[in-house]
Write a protein that holds these residues in place. Structure first.
Motif, PDB file in Angstrom:
ATOM      1  N   THR A 249       1.035  -2.271 -15.340  1.00  0.00           N
ATOM      2  CA  THR A 249      -0.013  -2.518 -14.353  1.00  0.00           C
ATOM      3  C   THR A 249       0.479  -2.291 -12.931  1.00  0.00           C
ATOM      4  O   THR A 249       1.680  -2.299 -12.658  1.00  0.00           O
ATOM      5  N   ASP A 250      -0.479  -2.061 -12.050  1.00  0.00           N
ATOM      6  CA  ASP A 250      -0.260  -2.024 -10.593  1.00  0.00           C
ATOM      7  C   ASP A 250       0.901  -1.106 -10.202  1.00  0.00           C
ATOM      8  O   ASP A 250       1.900  -1.555  -9.638  1.00  0.00           O
ATOM      9  N   ILE A 251       0.693   0.178 -10.468  1.00  0.00           N
ATOM     10  CA  ILE A 251       1.711   1.193 -10.156  1.00  0.00           C
ATOM     11  C   ILE A 251       1.726   1.483  -8.655  1.00  0.00           C
ATOM     12  O   ILE A 251       2.758   1.746  -8.060  1.00  0.00           O
ATOM     13  N   HIS A 252       0.536   1.489  -8.028  1.00  0.00           N
ATOM     14  CA  HIS A 252       0.401   1.668  -6.573  1.00  0.00           C
ATOM     15  C   HIS A 252       1.072   2.942  -6.059  1.00  0.00           C
ATOM     16  O   HIS A 252       1.855   2.901  -5.100  1.00  0.00           O
ATOM     17  N   LEU A 253       0.770   4.059  -6.686  1.00  0.00           N
ATOM     18  CA  LEU A 253       1.343   5.328  -6.238  1.00  0.00           C
ATOM     19  C   LEU A 253       0.827   5.717  -4.862  1.00  0.00           C
ATOM     20  O   LEU A 253      -0.337   5.469  -4.515  1.00  0.00           O
TER      21      LEU A 253
ATOM     22  N   GLY B 203      -4.906  -0.760 -13.991  1.00  0.00           N
ATOM     23  CA  GLY B 203      -5.454  -0.624 -12.653  1.00  0.00           C
ATOM     24  C   GLY B 203      -4.476  -0.686 -11.502  1.00  0.00           C
ATOM     25  O   GLY B 203      -3.300  -0.994 -11.668  1.00  0.00           O
ATOM     26  N   ASP B 204      -5.007  -0.366 -10.313  1.00  0.00           N
ATOM     27  CA  ASP B 204      -4.200  -0.111  -9.119  1.00  0.00           C
ATOM     28  C   ASP B 204      -3.187   0.986  -9.424  1.00  0.00           C
ATOM     29  O   ASP B 204      -1.972   0.821  -9.241  1.00  0.00           O
ATOM     30  N   LEU B 205      -3.735   2.115  -9.829  1.00  0.00           N
ATOM     31  CA  LEU B 205      -2.912   3.285 -10.125  1.00  0.00           C
ATOM     32  C   LEU B 205      -2.391   3.872  -8.816  1.00  0.00           C
ATOM     33  O   LEU B 205      -1.249   4.331  -8.744  1.00  0.00           O
TER      34      LEU B 205
ATOM     35  N   ASN C 273      -8.714  -2.684  -7.675  1.00  0.00           N
ATOM     36  CA  ASN C 273      -9.319  -2.706  -6.351  1.00  0.00           C
ATOM     37  C   ASN C 273      -8.780  -1.628  -5.426  1.00  0.00           C
ATOM     38  O   ASN C 273      -9.458  -1.194  -4.501  1.00  0.00           O
ATOM     39  N   HIS C 274      -7.547  -1.169  -5.641  1.00  0.00           N
ATOM     40  CA  HIS C 274      -6.970  -0.141  -4.777  1.00  0.00           C
ATOM     41  C   HIS C 274      -7.383   1.275  -5.173  1.00  0.00           C
ATOM     42  O   HIS C 274      -7.096   2.222  -4.439  1.00  0.00           O
ATOM     43  N   ASP C 275      -8.005   1.421  -6.323  1.00  0.00           N
ATOM     44  CA  ASP C 275      -8.334   2.763  -6.811  1.00  0.00           C
ATOM     45  C   ASP C 275      -9.634   3.293  -6.237  1.00  0.00           C
ATOM     46  O   ASP C 275     -10.450   2.545  -5.685  1.00  0.00           O
TER      47      ASP C 275
ATOM     48  N   MET D  21      -8.583  -6.197 -18.368  1.00  0.00           N
ATOM     49  CA  MET D  21      -9.280  -6.122 -17.082  1.00  0.00           C
ATOM     50  C   MET D  21      -8.264  -6.270 -15.959  1.00  0.00           C
ATOM     51  O   MET D  21      -7.202  -6.856 -16.149  1.00  0.00           O
ATOM     52  N   HIS D  22      -8.595  -5.718 -14.801  1.00  0.00           N
ATOM     53  CA  HIS D  22      -7.646  -5.765 -13.681  1.00  0.00           C
ATOM     54  C   HIS D  22      -7.607  -7.152 -13.043  1.00  0.00           C
ATOM     55  O   HIS D  22      -6.549  -7.762 -12.910  1.00  0.00           O
ATOM     56  N   HIS D  23      -8.773  -7.659 -12.654  1.00  0.00           N
ATOM     57  CA  HIS D  23      -8.829  -8.937 -11.940  1.00  0.00           C
ATOM     58  C   HIS D  23      -8.864 -10.113 -12.919  1.00  0.00           C
ATOM     59  O   HIS D  23      -9.647 -10.099 -13.876  1.00  0.00           O
TER      60      HIS D  23
ATOM     61  N   GLY E 112      -3.935  -7.707 -14.623  1.00  0.00           N
ATOM     62  CA  GLY E 112      -3.049  -7.248 -13.561  1.00  0.00           C
ATOM     63  C   GLY E 112      -3.409  -7.958 -12.267  1.00  0.00           C
ATOM     64  O   GLY E 112      -3.731  -9.138 -12.253  1.00  0.00           O
ATOM     65  N   HIS E 113      -3.345  -7.220 -11.157  1.00  0.00           N
ATOM     66  CA  HIS E 113      -3.857  -7.633  -9.849  1.00  0.00           C
ATOM     67  C   HIS E 113      -2.971  -8.610  -9.097  1.00  0.00           C
ATOM     68  O   HIS E 113      -2.813  -8.477  -7.889  1.00  0.00           O
ATOM     69  N   VAL E 114      -2.404  -9.621  -9.746  1.00  0.00           N
ATOM     70  CA  VAL E 114      -1.683 -10.667  -9.014  1.00  0.00           C
ATOM     71  C   VAL E 114      -0.200 -10.315  -8.835  1.00  0.00           C
ATOM     72  O   VAL E 114       0.506 -10.950  -8.060  1.00  0.00           O
ATOM     73  N   HIS E 115       0.289  -9.296  -9.537  1.00  0.00           N
ATOM     74  CA  HIS E 115       1.680  -8.852  -9.370  1.00  0.00           C
ATOM     75  C   HIS E 115       2.669  -9.981  -9.655  1.00  0.00           C
ATOM     76  O   HIS E 115       3.632 -10.178  -8.923  1.00  0.00           O
ATOM     77  N   ARG E 116       2.404 -10.738 -10.699  1.00  0.00           N
ATOM     78  CA  ARG E 116       3.295 -11.834 -11.101  1.00  0.00           C
ATOM     79  C   ARG E 116       3.189 -12.024 -12.620  1.00  0.00           C
ATOM     80  O   ARG E 116       2.149 -11.748 -13.198  1.00  0.00           O
TER      81      ARG E 116
HETATM   82 FE   LIG Z   1      -2.254  -4.318  -7.194  1.00  0.00          FE
END
Ligand SMILES: [Fe+2]
Length: 280
Positions: free
Chosen positions: A7-11, A48-50, A79-81, A150-152, A190-194
């Motif tokens: 999750t949350d790759i944030h490229l 999500g948050d690719l 949310n970042h996508d 789900m992401h959130h 994902g989403h919370v990065h923890r």
């Molecule tokens: Fe994220």
């Protein structure tokens, strides 16, 4: 069934880094690790948050890496996508018929359902009436056990700055899920990065670290700014059996020393007591 959850790759577009880290090299390292140890997985799910700013060049960086994957993959949005940019690069991305990036597939007698919780103009999650109708229809297709992605997260974590942008309108979502609660075996988030685990309405969930930056554990009821950290990234290896769902975290950048814990049985107590100087 074996699933790898990422999750949350944030490229970001090359050569940019993000918060002092390079999401491309981290994704490459994760893929190398998955290829080395988990080629028997049925599926990789990216929750999500690719891409950090939803830019086409960032999705192109993902395309390059997806093309080299030796396992099937499902891509979800966060949310970042940006759905439009995503579809420029991935025209075959999931589409529920209303333009949302969601879908489902059957694996090993389970229905895996992938939700699109992105809402334009906010980092919080939303799930509107057309998406609720789609989900209701998906769940009505059978009686098989369900794995939900789900992401959130649909609950509060206690990290107030992230809770401010968590899933909204969860009562409406739960109304659709509740009739099927007995068959929903786990929720992947994902989403919370923890790393966070527990249950929601009695349904177990796992929320895992991101691949780039993390959110430290700050349980501040008045936190306004989202804290960031360079805690290590991880992906999850999930084993779904008849009577269990087991979620392991793999800290794929960890290079710490490995050694036999029971070495003292052969070498004596000094092996453990003198460690690591005697056995370095
Ligand atoms: Fe994220």
């Amino acid at each position: 069934m074996k699933i790898v959850h990422v999750t949350d790759i944030h490229l970001v577009p090359q050569p940019a880094t993000l918060y002092g880290l390079d999401p491309r090299t981290r994704l490459d390292a994760a893929i190398d690790s998955i290829h080395a140890d988990h080629l028997d997985a049925d599926l990789i799910v990216l929750t999500g948050d690719l891409a950090h700013w939803g830019e086409v060049p960032a999705y192109e960086a993902l395309r390059h890496r997806i093309d080299g994957l030796k396992l099937p993959v499902v891509m979800m949005v966060g949310n970042h996508d940006d759905r439009t940019s995503l579809r420029v690069v991935f025209p075959g991305a999931m589409d529920d018929g209303n333009g949302f990036v969601q879908g489902s597939r059957i694996i090993d007698g389970h229905r895996l359902v992938f939700l699109d919780t992105k809402q334009a103009g906010t980092h919080a999650g939303a799930y509107c009436d057309p998406r609720l109708a789609w989900l209701e229809n998906e769940l009505a297709k059978g009686v098989e056990p369900v794995l939900l992605f789900m992401h959130h997260p649909p609950f509060l974590t206690g990290i107030s700055s992230m809770d401010a942008i968590t899933q909204q309108d969860v009562d409406a979502l739960w109304q659709v899920l509740q009739p099927h609660a007995q068959r929903i075996r786990h929720i992947f988030l994902g989403h919370v990065h923890r790393p966070i685990s527990g249950n929601w309405h009695g349904i177990s969930f796992s929320l895992i670290p991101g691949l780039n930056h993390q959110v430290p554990l700050v349980l501040d009821p008045h936190g306004e700014n989202i804290p960031g950290s360079h805690e290590p990234p991880a992906y999850a290896v999930v084993s779904v059996e008849d009577r269990s769902v087991v979620v392991h975290l793999k800290y794929f950048l960890d290079g710490s020393k490995r050694f036999p814990l029971d070495g003292y049985e052969v070498k004596g107590r000094g092996y453990a007591l003198g460690f690591p100087t005697d056995e370095a």
